[in-house]
Design an enzyme around this catalytic site. Structure first.
Site, PDB file in Angstrom:
ATOM      1  N   THR A 118      -1.235 -33.233   6.592  1.00 29.03           N
ATOM      2  CA  THR A 118      -1.616 -32.390   7.717  1.00 29.03           C
ATOM      3  C   THR A 118      -0.412 -31.645   8.290  1.00 29.03           C
ATOM      4  OG1 THR A 118      -2.342 -32.529  10.021  1.00 29.03           O
ATOM      5  CG2 THR A 118      -1.368 -34.491   9.123  1.00 29.03           C
ATOM      6  N   ASP A 119      -0.686 -30.528   8.972  1.00 27.36           N
ATOM      7  CA  ASP A 119       0.402 -29.809   9.657  1.00 27.36           C
ATOM      8  C   ASP A 119       0.904 -30.581  10.879  1.00 27.36           C
ATOM      9  OD1 ASP A 119      -1.796 -29.468  11.332  1.00 27.36           O
ATOM     10  OD2 ASP A 119      -1.606 -27.287  11.512  1.00 27.36           O
ATOM     11  N   GLU A 120       0.137 -31.610  11.309  1.00 28.80           N
ATOM     12  CA  GLU A 120       0.516 -32.312  12.543  1.00 28.80           C
ATOM     13  C   GLU A 120       1.825 -33.078  12.395  1.00 28.80           C
ATOM     14  OE1 GLU A 120      -2.739 -34.030  14.739  1.00 28.80           O
ATOM     15  OE2 GLU A 120      -4.197 -32.767  13.712  1.00 28.80           O
ATOM     16  N   ILE A 130     -13.421 -33.528   4.386  1.00 30.49           N
ATOM     17  CA  ILE A 130     -12.742 -32.671   3.405  1.00 30.49           C
ATOM     18  C   ILE A 130     -12.926 -33.235   1.994  1.00 30.49           C
ATOM     19  CG2 ILE A 130     -10.523 -31.680   2.694  1.00 30.49           C
ATOM     20  CD1 ILE A 130      -9.647 -31.976   5.678  1.00 30.49           C
ATOM     21  N   LYS A 179       0.813 -40.192   9.151  1.00 31.18           N
ATOM     22  CA  LYS A 179       0.749 -39.239   8.034  1.00 31.18           C
ATOM     23  C   LYS A 179       2.172 -38.839   7.608  1.00 31.18           C
ATOM     24  CE  LYS A 179      -2.387 -37.571   6.300  1.00 31.18           C
ATOM     25  NZ  LYS A 179      -3.285 -37.992   5.177  1.00 31.18           N
ATOM     26  N   ASN A 197      -9.256 -28.028   9.856  1.00 30.11           N
ATOM     27  CA  ASN A 197     -10.387 -27.552   9.048  1.00 30.11           C
ATOM     28  C   ASN A 197     -11.663 -27.508   9.881  1.00 30.11           C
ATOM     29  OD1 ASN A 197      -9.979 -28.609   5.618  1.00 30.11           O
ATOM     30  ND2 ASN A 197      -8.380 -28.080   7.065  1.00 30.11           N
ATOM     31  N   ALA A 204       2.253 -39.581  13.151  1.00 29.21           N
ATOM     32  CA  ALA A 204       3.387 -40.427  12.725  1.00 29.21           C
ATOM     33  C   ALA A 204       3.018 -41.168  11.445  1.00 29.21           C
ATOM     34  CB  ALA A 204       3.752 -41.411  13.831  1.00 29.21           C
ATOM     35  N   TYR A 233      -1.431 -40.905  14.848  1.00 26.18           N
ATOM     36  CA  TYR A 233      -2.009 -40.322  13.626  1.00 26.18           C
ATOM     37  C   TYR A 233      -0.948 -39.543  12.860  1.00 26.18           C
ATOM     38  CZ  TYR A 233      -4.340 -36.777  10.729  1.00 26.18           C
ATOM     39  OH  TYR A 233      -4.696 -35.944   9.690  1.00 26.18           O
TER      40      TYR A 233
HETATM   41  P1  NAD Z   1     -12.392 -38.062   7.433  1.00 21.35           P
HETATM   42  O1  NAD Z   1     -12.045 -39.009   8.534  1.00 21.35           O
HETATM   43  O2  NAD Z   1     -13.596 -37.195   7.563  1.00 21.35           O
HETATM   44  O3  NAD Z   1     -12.567 -38.877   6.053  1.00 21.35           O
HETATM   45  C1  NAD Z   1     -11.708 -39.901   5.680  1.00 21.35           C
HETATM   46  C2  NAD Z   1     -12.381 -40.692   4.555  1.00 21.35           C
HETATM   47  O4  NAD Z   1     -11.485 -41.746   4.163  1.00 21.35           O
HETATM   48  C3  NAD Z   1     -13.703 -41.350   4.967  1.00 21.35           C
HETATM   49  O5  NAD Z   1     -14.680 -41.126   3.990  1.00 21.35           O
HETATM   50  C4  NAD Z   1     -13.341 -42.819   5.073  1.00 21.35           C
HETATM   51  O6  NAD Z   1     -14.437 -43.679   4.787  1.00 21.35           O
HETATM   52  C5  NAD Z   1     -12.235 -42.948   4.042  1.00 21.35           C
HETATM   53  N1  NAD Z   1     -11.342 -44.087   4.326  1.00 21.35           N
HETATM   54  C6  NAD Z   1     -10.783 -44.400   5.526  1.00 21.35           C
HETATM   55  N2  NAD Z   1     -10.060 -45.523   5.402  1.00 21.35           N
HETATM   56  C7  NAD Z   1     -10.136 -45.912   4.105  1.00 21.35           C
HETATM   57  C8  NAD Z   1      -9.591 -46.997   3.362  1.00 21.35           C
HETATM   58  N3  NAD Z   1      -8.815 -47.910   3.959  1.00 21.35           N
HETATM   59  N4  NAD Z   1      -9.862 -47.085   2.045  1.00 21.35           N
HETATM   60  C9  NAD Z   1     -10.657 -46.156   1.425  1.00 21.35           C
HETATM   61  N5  NAD Z   1     -11.227 -45.126   2.100  1.00 21.35           N
HETATM   62  C10 NAD Z   1     -10.963 -45.002   3.416  1.00 21.35           C
HETATM   63  O7  NAD Z   1     -11.079 -37.206   7.192  1.00 21.35           O
HETATM   64  P2  NAD Z   1     -10.927 -35.679   6.772  1.00 21.35           P
HETATM   65  O8  NAD Z   1     -10.958 -34.860   7.987  1.00 21.35           O
HETATM   66  O9  NAD Z   1     -11.848 -35.400   5.667  1.00 21.35           O
HETATM   67  O10 NAD Z   1      -9.435 -35.695   6.231  1.00 21.35           O
HETATM   68  C11 NAD Z   1      -9.158 -36.010   4.864  1.00 21.35           C
HETATM   69  C12 NAD Z   1      -7.659 -35.958   4.656  1.00 21.35           C
HETATM   70  O11 NAD Z   1      -7.164 -34.658   4.963  1.00 21.35           O
HETATM   71  C13 NAD Z   1      -6.877 -36.934   5.533  1.00 21.35           C
HETATM   72  O12 NAD Z   1      -5.831 -37.460   4.759  1.00 21.35           O
HETATM   73  C14 NAD Z   1      -6.345 -36.060   6.649  1.00 21.35           C
HETATM   74  O13 NAD Z   1      -5.142 -36.574   7.153  1.00 21.35           O
HETATM   75  C15 NAD Z   1      -6.138 -34.746   5.946  1.00 21.35           C
HETATM   76  N6  NAD Z   1      -6.251 -33.526   6.788  1.00 21.35           N
HETATM   77  C16 NAD Z   1      -7.329 -33.352   7.604  1.00 21.35           C
HETATM   78  C17 NAD Z   1      -7.425 -32.177   8.353  1.00 21.35           C
HETATM   79  C18 NAD Z   1      -8.627 -31.891   9.227  1.00 21.35           C
HETATM   80  O14 NAD Z   1      -8.665 -30.856   9.895  1.00 21.35           O
HETATM   81  N7  NAD Z   1      -9.648 -32.723   9.242  1.00 21.35           N
HETATM   82  C19 NAD Z   1      -6.432 -31.200   8.266  1.00 21.35           C
HETATM   83  C20 NAD Z   1      -5.333 -31.439   7.405  1.00 21.35           C
HETATM   84  C21 NAD Z   1      -5.271 -32.599   6.671  1.00 21.35           C
HETATM   85  P1  TYD Z   2      -9.590 -32.269  17.061  1.00 19.88           P
HETATM   86  O1  TYD Z   2     -10.831 -31.636  16.526  1.00 19.88           O
HETATM   87  O2  TYD Z   2      -9.645 -33.696  17.493  1.00 19.88           O
HETATM   88  O3  TYD Z   2      -8.438 -32.043  15.988  1.00 19.88           O
HETATM   89  P2  TYD Z   2      -6.820 -32.307  16.138  1.00 19.88           P
HETATM   90  O4  TYD Z   2      -6.563 -33.185  17.285  1.00 19.88           O
HETATM   91  O5  TYD Z   2      -6.524 -32.967  14.836  1.00 19.88           O
HETATM   92  O6  TYD Z   2      -6.206 -30.944  16.270  1.00 19.88           O
HETATM   93  O7  TYD Z   2      -9.115 -31.417  18.301  1.00 19.88           O
HETATM   94  C1  TYD Z   2      -8.862 -30.023  18.199  1.00 19.88           C
HETATM   95  C2  TYD Z   2      -8.365 -29.545  19.543  1.00 19.88           C
HETATM   96  O8  TYD Z   2      -9.443 -29.671  20.494  1.00 19.88           O
HETATM   97  C3  TYD Z   2      -7.237 -30.390  20.106  1.00 19.88           C
HETATM   98  O9  TYD Z   2      -6.350 -29.520  20.835  1.00 19.88           O
HETATM   99  C4  TYD Z   2      -7.911 -31.353  21.059  1.00 19.88           C
HETATM  100  C5  TYD Z   2      -9.086 -30.532  21.584  1.00 19.88           C
HETATM  101  N1  TYD Z   2     -10.317 -31.288  21.914  1.00 19.88           N
HETATM  102  C6  TYD Z   2     -10.965 -31.055  23.126  1.00 19.88           C
HETATM  103  O10 TYD Z   2     -10.514 -30.241  23.964  1.00 19.88           O
HETATM  104  N2  TYD Z   2     -12.107 -31.739  23.400  1.00 19.88           N
HETATM  105  C7  TYD Z   2     -12.630 -32.657  22.525  1.00 19.88           C
HETATM  106  O11 TYD Z   2     -13.680 -33.298  22.822  1.00 19.88           O
HETATM  107  C8  TYD Z   2     -11.965 -32.887  21.269  1.00 19.88           C
HETATM  108  C9  TYD Z   2     -12.496 -33.884  20.271  1.00 19.88           C
HETATM  109  C10 TYD Z   2     -10.804 -32.160  21.016  1.00 19.88           C
END
Ligand code: NAD
Ligand code: TYD
Length: 350
Positions: free
Chosen positions: A130-132, A12, A160, A186, A158, A156
């Site tokens: 996150t919504d989690e 993101i 956040k 996302n 907890a 995770y």
């Molecule tokens: P990601 O795991 O793809 O990226 C995380 C980034 O943070 C990486 O580039 C990593 O190198 C960097 N990072 C990790 N530890 C670090 C540290 N100690 N110091 C500096 N950099 C560090 O995560 P994402 O999916 O892009 O999520 C980004 C943010 O959005 C997170 O805070 C996550 O909780 C939040 N979020 C994610 C989702 C989702 O669906 N992926 C949804 C809602 C919120």
């Molecule tokens: P994930 O992409 O890990 O996101 P989050 O746990 O943050 O929602 O998982 C999305 C959903 O898919 C979740 O219900 C767990 C499930 N899942 C699988 O069924 N198989 C997989 O290999 C993974 C990674 C997730």
């Protein structure tokens, strides 16, 4: 403005950095990232030479480093995305999540508190969450609103939730201008292939099993990552200090239904007979403490700031598949580990 974006080499974060660098050429964007396994500077290849962009490698857990960075760079705002983000990894290694997500966030807040003292009205700390944190919903129609009580279940979520509480505490205690958003799942380009959608695309392409946890009945609300970056932009620029916004796609899918749709798209794109990819679906042991359902009510964001998702899911998923098929090199570099050399090759001798 000089804006610090943390975690900008991640999924993101890279979309947020790209949006800010290209939309606001008069702002300076500093991307701070530790480059963990999830950080990939290839995600930002297209903007890495932009005049208003700079990358800094560093760890938010290192308080001295963060204090020094604030002192030298004199940031006007922070958009904080750096985090450990994968639930399964949090189950096997919770401490890493406490360090980065909780301690790292507090280090950033502390540096902002120190260097912005007397100027809190003109400096913004935006925390991306996150919504989690809200826990899980039943199968009905209830949704998470900004008023829903926090009830995280995984290490995770907890961690956040804890970081969100600290951000609010710094607003309430010190009067800092803090804003939080809580977004649903996302999907889109540059998504690390350990998460459900990119992992499944990769496995289908390779004719490998698609692991579905439990019965595949868990429900997630999916949002195109570019729409999340748009929402962050609007909230960053328009939200009131101390406010919280939920961001979501009004787009709930049972995991198994989503994967069946993905299999149909992949059959079409790969020229396979219909039903071929779905044969790869493999039910595996469920995730411990697996939340049943997430659903976001994003009405507040729509009514107050006018944001709405721009893309229908079916279209977005097809676009995402196309991106992964067209960017084979990116995917191969990630799965082979080659992406981890990009920093040494491209940045270290600059
Ligand atoms: P990601 O795991 O793809 O990226 C995380 C980034 O943070 C990486 O580039 C990593 O190198 C960097 N990072 C990790 N530890 C670090 C540290 N100690 N110091 C500096 N950099 C560090 O995560 P994402 O999916 O892009 O999520 C980004 C943010 O959005 C997170 O805070 C996550 O909780 C939040 N979020 C994610 C989702 C989702 O669906 N992926 C949804 C809602 C919120
Ligand atoms: P994930 O992409 O890990 O996101 P989050 O746990 O943050 O929602 O998982 C999305 C959903 O898919 C979740 O219900 C767990 C499930 N899942 C699988 O069924 N198989 C997989 O290999 C993974 C990674 C997730």
């Amino acid at each position: 403005m000089k804006i610090l974006i943390t975690g900008g080499a991640g999924f993101i974060g890279s979309h947020v950095v790209r949006r800010f660098v290209t939309t606001y050429p008069n702002d300076q964007i500093v991307n701070l990232d530790k480059l963990t396994y999830a950080g990939n500077l290839e995600n930002l290849r297209d903007i890495e030479h932009a005049a208003n962009y700079k990358f800094v490698k560093g760890d938010i857990v290192d308080a001295d480093f963060i204090q020094n960075l604030f002192e030298t760079e004199q940031f006007d705002a922070v958009i904080h995305l750096a985090a450990e983000s994968h639930v399964d990894r949090s189950i096997s290694n919770p401490i890493e999540f406490v360090m980065t997500n909780v301690v790292g966030t507090v280090n950033l807040l502390n540096a902002a508190k120190t260097f912005w003292k007397g100027k809190y009205d003109s400096k913004r700390f935006y925390h991306v969450s996150t919504d989690e944190v809200y826990g899980t919903l039943g199968e009905g129609t209830e949704m998470f609103t900004e008023e829903t009580a926090y009830d995280p279940h995984s290490p995770y979520s907890a961690s956040k939730a804890s970081s969100d509480h600290f951000v609010r505490a710094y607003h309430d205690t010190y009067g800092m201008d803090c804003v939080i958003s809580n977004c649903s799942n996302n999907y889109g380009s540059f998504h690390f292939p350990e998460k459900l959608i990119p992992l499944s695309i990769h496995n289908i392409k390779q004719n490998k099993p698609i692991p579905i946890y439990g019965k595949g009945e868990n429900i997630r609300d999916w949002l195109w990552v570019v729409d999340h970056a748009r929402a962050i932009d609007v909230i960053f620029h328009k939200a009131k200090s101390g406010s919280t916004y939920n961001i979501g796609g009004h787009n709930e899918w049972k995991n198994i239904d989503l994967i069946r749709l993905l299999c149909r798209i992949m059959d079409k794109k790969l020229g396979r007979a219909e039903g071929e990819s779905a044969k790869l679906i493999t039910y595996v042991t469920d995730r411990a403490g697996h939340d049943l359902r997430y659903a976001i009510d994003a009405t507040k964001l729509k009514n107050e700031l006018g944001w709405e998702p721009s893309l229908q899911f079916e279209e977005g998923l097809e676009k995402t598949v196309d991106w992964y098929l067209e960017n084979e090199k990116w995917l191969n570099n990630v799965t082979s580990g080659n992406y981890q050399h990009y920093y040494e090759e491209q940045y270290q001798n600059r």
